[in-house]
Scaffold this active site. Structure first.
Site, short mmCIF file in Angstrom:
data_model
loop_
_atom_site.label_atom_id
_atom_site.label_comp_id
_atom_site.label_asym_id
_atom_site.label_seq_id
_atom_site.Cartn_x
_atom_site.Cartn_y
_atom_site.Cartn_z
N ASP A 122 0.90 -1.13 0.00
CA ASP A 122 -0.16 0.02 0.01
C ASP A 122 0.94 1.27 -0.11
OD1 ASP A 122 -2.14 1.63 0.13
OD2 ASP A 122 -3.09 0.84 2.11
N ASP B 207 -3.59 2.70 -5.67
CA ASP B 207 -2.25 2.66 -4.74
C ASP B 207 -2.13 1.50 -4.00
OD1 ASP B 207 -4.38 3.03 -3.07
OD2 ASP B 207 -3.33 4.74 -2.10
N GLU B 208 -2.86 0.41 -4.11
CA GLU B 208 -2.49 -0.87 -3.49
C GLU B 208 -2.76 -1.95 -4.25
OE1 GLU B 208 -5.36 -1.62 -0.23
OE2 GLU B 208 -6.36 -0.23 -0.82
#
Length: 456
Positions: A4, A97-98
């Site tokens: 993350d 974003d993860e």
């Protein structure tokens, strides 16, 4: 592994504004009703979080620096995912974003998963200058919890033999899938930690939370999660919403936003090779009173123009849009496509062509009583041999071809630009009243000059 990125939007913006490091920063669009998209950890220390109204965030941290959304976040997202795919082909991107990474294959070939996770984080730092956090564990549930606990810029490893040691002291709210309602209900039974939850029998949990959710709570309290890493996520729905800067009842403004949302939705559907099997509309009024409306479709579609047409018909049928002014001012409106199907699987076409009717002398089309895609045949008067001034004429409309048109539009826009071609409804018309005023002023000036010449 679950990786993350830390305060992703903020740290991407800081690449262009490094002097702001260490200060409370909020990334949010401008406007009176904006919400926080991302906040630095300095701002989070004051209670600021994603999704919070910007006005509330500024009341907590009035000295925070506000940065608008302007960086190419997708570029950095693709770069991060590329680094992860160098570790394993099994990467499940959860958001911009993860992602989850299945390292089982690398482990079986003698590689250390912890070293692989650290290597990925070091590459992201070295090549992109961005911080990230990661968790390595036997399954997705534990890896996600570990990465969350390692923030910011950390790595947490949960070995198989220490799962309960990792879980037991944590609050039940830390478990994936245990929201605020479940947390409150568990607290009413005196259950606040995972240890306490684990002490409850599966029958007790089934009786109070239902069979499915009760069994889920029993499993996650023991760290059991059998979900695989999926390289392709099958989206169940997609859509968009718009919050007006001020509540508005102007039908033209509301209709324009519905068209804009629908065209964007149609483009997303075509880009992903999906067809919508049903539409869902969302209306929010003052005081956050929210209503949703389902719009069934006779056949799946990916046309933004058809989505807009059907959405506006539904809003008019429900009395939400009537005339030039809506009955009630609207705060937010949303359009969503549901029951998605793959376009490559084909479409079951309607057996008969649709017959639609419009009043003679008017450009607007009549709205049928049979729902989306069905038109009324009109009253007996409209079919008489002597048509009245407002008589109704039948117009045979062939099978919908908007999808073909919009696929061609997509190709033109990809080759040239998004502004190269678009529906007429998206083109700003000149202010004819201003033109009339200008011509009137010029005429008055000419008449005055003529009168002065005659006087002379």
């Amino acid at each position: 592994m679950h990786l993350d990125m830390d305060a992703f939007f903020v740290n991407v913006e800081l690449l262009e504004n490094p002097s702001l490091r260490g200060k409370p920063i909020i990334v949010a669009p401008t406007g009176p009703r904006s919400v926080v998209c991302s906040a630095s950890y300095e701002a989070r220390a004051h209670g600021v979080h994603s999704g919070m109204p910007l006005s509330c965030a500024l009341s907590e941290v009035p000295h925070a620096t506000i940065l608008p959304l302007r960086a190419d976040y997708r570029y950095y997202s693709r770069a991060v995912m590329g680094i992860l795919r160098d570790l394993s082909p099994l990467v499940e991107q959860v958001s911009v974003d993860e992602a989850f990474v299945d390292l089982t294959g690398a482990y079986r070939h003698g590689q250390d998963p912890v070293q692989l996770a650290q290597r990925a984080r070091e590459r992201i730092t070295r090549e992109l200058s961005l911080p990230s956090s990661a968790g390595v564990a036997p399954n997705k549930l534990l890896a996600k919890m570990a990465s969350t606990g390692s923030k910011p810029n950390g790595l947490w490893v949960v070995p198989p033999g220490r799962v309960q040691e990792f879980l037991d002291p944590r609050p039940v709210s830390a478990l994936w899938g245990v929201g605020s309602k479940s947390t409150k209900l568990l607290a009413s039974y005196g259950i606040q930690t995972i240890t306490q939850l684990r002490s409850m029998s599966i029958d007790w949990l089934r009786d109070r939370f239902g069979t499915s959710h009760g069994e889920y709570l029993w499993a996650v309290a023991r760290g059991i999660d059998d979900r695989p890493v999926l390289t392709e996520r099958d989206e169940k729905s997609m859509g968009g919403e718009h919050t007006f800067s001020e509540d508005t009842a102007e039908a033209a403004v509301i209709s324009g936003i519905v068209r804009e949302l629908s065209l964007k939705l149609g483009r997303r559907l075509r880009e992903s090779g999906r067809l919508a099997g049903r539409l869902s509309l969302k209306i929010r009024y003052t005081g956050f009173e929210t209503h949703t409306r389902s719009v069934p479709l006779s056949s799946p579609l990916d046309s933004g123009m058809r989505i807009a047409e059907l959405a506006l018909e539904a809003l008019r049928a429900d009395g939400i849009l009537t005339g030039a002014e809506a009955p009630r001012p609207i705060r937010l409106i949303g359009v969503r496509a549901e029951k998605l199907a793959r376009a490559e699987d084909g479409v079951q076409q309607a057996l008969f062509e649709s017959i639609k009717y419009k009043p003679a002398g008017r450009g607007s089309r009549g709205r049928g009583s049979g729902g989306a895609g069905v038109a009324s045949l009109g009253s007996s008067k409209s079919r008489s041999s002597k048509p009245a001034p407002e008589a109704t004429e039948a117009v045979l409309v062939k099978a919908d071809r908007w999808s073909e048109v919009e696929h061609v539009m997509d190709a033109i826009q990809r080759k040239y630009s998004a502004e190269s071609i678009k529906p007429a409804s998206g083109v700003a018309l000149p202010d004819r009243r201003a033109d009339d005023r200008l011509r009137g002023a010029e005429r008055d000036s000419a008449e005055e000059s003529a009168e002065e010449s005659r006087d002379e």
